[in-house]
Design a protein around this motif. Structure first.
Motif, PDB file in Angstrom:
ATOM      1  N   ARG A  27      -7.934  -6.735  -0.579  1.00 42.56           N
ATOM      2  CA  ARG A  27      -8.743  -6.985   0.623  1.00 42.56           C
ATOM      3  C   ARG A  27      -8.411  -8.336   1.247  1.00 42.56           C
ATOM      4  O   ARG A  27      -8.187  -8.439   2.458  1.00 42.56           O
ATOM      5  N   VAL A  28      -8.395  -9.368   0.422  1.00 45.32           N
ATOM      6  CA  VAL A  28      -8.188 -10.723   0.945  1.00 45.32           C
ATOM      7  C   VAL A  28      -6.762 -10.898   1.452  1.00 45.32           C
ATOM      8  O   VAL A  28      -6.545 -11.520   2.500  1.00 45.32           O
ATOM      9  N   PHE A  29      -5.785 -10.350   0.739  1.00 42.66           N
ATOM     10  CA  PHE A  29      -4.401 -10.439   1.200  1.00 42.66           C
ATOM     11  C   PHE A  29      -4.254  -9.779   2.568  1.00 42.66           C
ATOM     12  O   PHE A  29      -3.529 -10.265   3.441  1.00 42.66           O
ATOM     13  N   ASN A  30      -4.924  -8.645   2.761  1.00 44.87           N
ATOM     14  CA  ASN A  30      -4.860  -7.964   4.057  1.00 44.87           C
ATOM     15  C   ASN A  30      -5.569  -8.754   5.152  1.00 44.87           C
ATOM     16  O   ASN A  30      -5.130  -8.762   6.302  1.00 44.87           O
ATOM     17  N   GLN A  31      -6.658  -9.398   4.818  1.00 52.10           N
ATOM     18  CA  GLN A  31      -7.432 -10.147   5.815  1.00 52.10           C
ATOM     19  C   GLN A  31      -6.756 -11.455   6.207  1.00 52.10           C
ATOM     20  O   GLN A  31      -6.691 -11.800   7.389  1.00 52.10           O
ATOM     21  N   LYS A  32      -6.245 -12.199   5.217  1.00 59.62           N
ATOM     22  CA  LYS A  32      -5.736 -13.537   5.476  1.00 59.62           C
ATOM     23  C   LYS A  32      -4.217 -13.650   5.406  1.00 59.62           C
ATOM     24  O   LYS A  32      -3.644 -14.648   5.869  1.00 59.62           O
ATOM     25  N   THR A  55      -3.711 -16.917   1.610  1.00 59.01           N
ATOM     26  CA  THR A  55      -4.735 -16.595   0.610  1.00 59.01           C
ATOM     27  C   THR A  55      -4.618 -17.519  -0.595  1.00 59.01           C
ATOM     28  O   THR A  55      -3.516 -17.744  -1.107  1.00 59.01           O
ATOM     29  N   THR A  56      -5.743 -18.029  -1.063  1.00 52.97           N
ATOM     30  CA  THR A  56      -5.763 -18.845  -2.272  1.00 52.97           C
ATOM     31  C   THR A  56      -6.396 -18.049  -3.409  1.00 52.97           C
ATOM     32  O   THR A  56      -7.102 -17.053  -3.178  1.00 52.97           O
ATOM     33  N   MET A  57      -6.159 -18.490  -4.607  1.00 49.77           N
ATOM     34  CA  MET A  57      -6.780 -17.836  -5.765  1.00 49.77           C
ATOM     35  C   MET A  57      -8.304 -17.960  -5.696  1.00 49.77           C
ATOM     36  O   MET A  57      -9.022 -17.062  -6.116  1.00 49.77           O
ATOM     37  N   GLN A  58      -8.784 -19.065  -5.149  1.00 49.48           N
ATOM     38  CA  GLN A  58     -10.230 -19.221  -5.005  1.00 49.48           C
ATOM     39  C   GLN A  58     -10.796 -18.196  -4.042  1.00 49.48           C
ATOM     40  O   GLN A  58     -11.895 -17.667  -4.259  1.00 49.48           O
ATOM     41  N   ILE A  80       0.104 -11.008  -6.881  1.00 52.38           N
ATOM     42  CA  ILE A  80       0.721 -10.363  -5.716  1.00 52.38           C
ATOM     43  C   ILE A  80       1.510  -9.127  -6.153  1.00 52.38           C
ATOM     44  O   ILE A  80       1.378  -8.038  -5.575  1.00 52.38           O
ATOM     45  N   VAL A  81       2.330  -9.298  -7.184  1.00 53.32           N
ATOM     46  CA  VAL A  81       3.144  -8.178  -7.665  1.00 53.32           C
ATOM     47  C   VAL A  81       2.264  -7.079  -8.251  1.00 53.32           C
ATOM     48  O   VAL A  81       2.539  -5.882  -8.081  1.00 53.32           O
ATOM     49  N   ALA A  82       1.189  -7.452  -8.932  1.00 61.06           N
ATOM     50  CA  ALA A  82       0.285  -6.462  -9.513  1.00 61.06           C
ATOM     51  C   ALA A  82      -0.356  -5.600  -8.435  1.00 61.06           C
ATOM     52  O   ALA A  82      -0.495  -4.374  -8.594  1.00 61.06           O
ATOM     53  N   VAL A  83      -0.752  -6.214  -7.326  1.00 63.89           N
ATOM     54  CA  VAL A  83      -1.342  -5.462  -6.220  1.00 63.89           C
ATOM     55  C   VAL A  83      -0.302  -4.512  -5.620  1.00 63.89           C
ATOM     56  O   VAL A  83      -0.576  -3.334  -5.372  1.00 63.89           O
ATOM     57  N   ALA A  84       0.921  -5.015  -5.391  1.00 60.99           N
ATOM     58  CA  ALA A  84       1.979  -4.186  -4.803  1.00 60.99           C
ATOM     59  C   ALA A  84       2.306  -3.003  -5.712  1.00 60.99           C
ATOM     60  O   ALA A  84       2.483  -1.870  -5.239  1.00 60.99           O
ATOM     61  N   THR A  85       2.376  -3.248  -7.005  1.00 61.82           N
ATOM     62  CA  THR A  85       2.690  -2.178  -7.956  1.00 61.82           C
ATOM     63  C   THR A  85       1.583  -1.126  -7.960  1.00 61.82           C
ATOM     64  O   THR A  85       1.857   0.084  -7.975  1.00 61.82           O
ATOM     65  N   ARG A  86       0.350  -1.582  -7.930  1.00 65.86           N
ATOM     66  CA  ARG A  86      -0.794  -0.657  -7.924  1.00 65.86           C
ATOM     67  C   ARG A  86      -0.770   0.233  -6.685  1.00 65.86           C
ATOM     68  O   ARG A  86      -1.130   1.420  -6.752  1.00 65.86           O
ATOM     69  N   LEU A  87      -0.331  -0.303  -5.560  1.00 69.28           N
ATOM     70  CA  LEU A  87      -0.315   0.460  -4.317  1.00 69.28           C
ATOM     71  C   LEU A  87       0.810   1.490  -4.287  1.00 69.28           C
ATOM     72  O   LEU A  87       0.766   2.431  -3.482  1.00 69.28           O
ATOM     73  N   LEU A 111      -5.050   0.507   5.201  1.00 67.21           N
ATOM     74  CA  LEU A 111      -4.998  -0.945   5.231  1.00 67.21           C
ATOM     75  C   LEU A 111      -3.862  -1.490   4.389  1.00 67.21           C
ATOM     76  O   LEU A 111      -3.303  -2.545   4.677  1.00 67.21           O
ATOM     77  N   SER A 112      -3.470  -0.766   3.338  1.00 67.02           N
ATOM     78  CA  SER A 112      -2.443  -1.255   2.430  1.00 67.02           C
ATOM     79  C   SER A 112      -1.099  -1.444   3.116  1.00 67.02           C
ATOM     80  O   SER A 112      -0.257  -2.203   2.624  1.00 67.02           O
ATOM     81  N   THR A 113      -0.860  -0.761   4.235  1.00 67.37           N
ATOM     82  CA  THR A 113       0.400  -0.915   4.945  1.00 67.37           C
ATOM     83  C   THR A 113       0.625  -2.359   5.343  1.00 67.37           C
ATOM     84  O   THR A 113       1.732  -2.888   5.227  1.00 67.37           O
ATOM     85  N   THR A 114      -0.413  -3.030   5.807  1.00 70.21           N
ATOM     86  CA  THR A 114      -0.298  -4.425   6.209  1.00 70.21           C
ATOM     87  C   THR A 114       0.142  -5.284   5.033  1.00 70.21           C
ATOM     88  O   THR A 114       1.029  -6.130   5.159  1.00 70.21           O
ATOM     89  N   PHE A 115      -0.464  -5.048   3.880  1.00 68.71           N
ATOM     90  CA  PHE A 115      -0.090  -5.828   2.708  1.00 68.71           C
ATOM     91  C   PHE A 115       1.351  -5.564   2.293  1.00 68.71           C
ATOM     92  O   PHE A 115       2.107  -6.495   1.985  1.00 68.71           O
ATOM     93  N   MET A 116       1.773  -4.287   2.276  1.00 69.53           N
ATOM     94  CA  MET A 116       3.109  -3.973   1.803  1.00 69.53           C
ATOM     95  C   MET A 116       4.185  -4.576   2.693  1.00 69.53           C
ATOM     96  O   MET A 116       5.218  -5.054   2.207  1.00 69.53           O
TER      97      MET A 116
END
Length: 215
Positions: A28-33, A38-41, A65-72, A108-113
């Motif tokens: 969510r945060v990676f897609n928004q910001k 995006t920071t870890m906080q 970052i890689v974990a999110v991409a792999t999950r998608l 939404l995941s398209t934006t992140f990928m």
């Protein structure tokens, strides 16, 4: 189940649930910001956990970052495996894959990928844990190769083509175009009279007609 075994299972289940919570928040945060900003906080706040807890799961931002991409990528592998097992000719399987991209383009995941691909390409060295992402990509490619081999065997594609190269080019082009249209939907000056779905359907028909053997 004895108390010790039950406790261990509950502990592992709780850990897995928290991991899923972190990955969902990160997406969510990676897609928004965007990945860079995006920071870890930011992610810890969204997941409603302490920053120390987040770092216990992911000591570095790059690993997250890689974990999110792999999950998608996992739903894509599942769809490819499902399509590969269908008792239909290769062209029908390819149409099913094109339809998957048409259905998936708005997510939404398209934006992140797209952001992930750019981030990884510009990172000065391979991202940590990128081998997990690459391994999943290879599994998808292997399933796709089986679909292509099916087309060679059932004669549903033109025999005068370099089939593997041609189909790989088509699916990559279709995927890139669907991502491009997805990103443009929020840019008014790039809006066209044709809907995104119709443009992708037209491209699908062009590709499938090109692949059909001459009558």
């Amino acid at each position: 189940m004895d108390p010790k075994t039950r406790y261990e299972k509950e502990r592992l289940d709780g850990k897995q649930q928290r991991l899923s919570l972190i990955l969902e928040a990160a997406e969510r945060v990676f897609n928004q910001k965007g990945i860079e900003k995006t920071t870890m906080q930011d992610i810890a706040t969204d997941a409603n956990i302490g920053i120390a807890t987040l770092f216990r799961y992911f000591p570095k931002k790059e690993k997250l970052i890689v974990a999110v991409a792999t999950r998608l990528l996992e739903p894509m592998l599942e769809r490819f495996e499902y399509v590969a097992g269908l008792p239909v000719p290769c062209l029908d399987k390819l149409e099913a894959l094109f339809d998957f991209f048409i259905e998936d383009h708005y997510k939404l995941s398209t934006t992140f990928m797209v952001d992930f691909e750019s981030y990884a390409a510009h990172f000065p060295e391979p991202l940590e844990d990128i081998h997990h992402f690459n391994a999943l990509t290879r599994r998808i490619s292997q399933v796709y190769s089986r679909i292509i081999q099916n087309g060679i065997e059932d004669g549903s594609v033109r025999s005068d083509l370099e089939v593997r190269d041609t189909l790989t080019t088509l699916i990559n082009t279709f995927g890139i175009f669907s991502k491009k249209l997805s990103l443009q939907k929020n840019i008014p000056m790039l809006e066209a009279d044709l809907t995104t779905e119709l443009q992708l359907d037209i491209l699908k028909r062009v590709f499938l007609d090109y692949l059909k053997p001459p009558v």
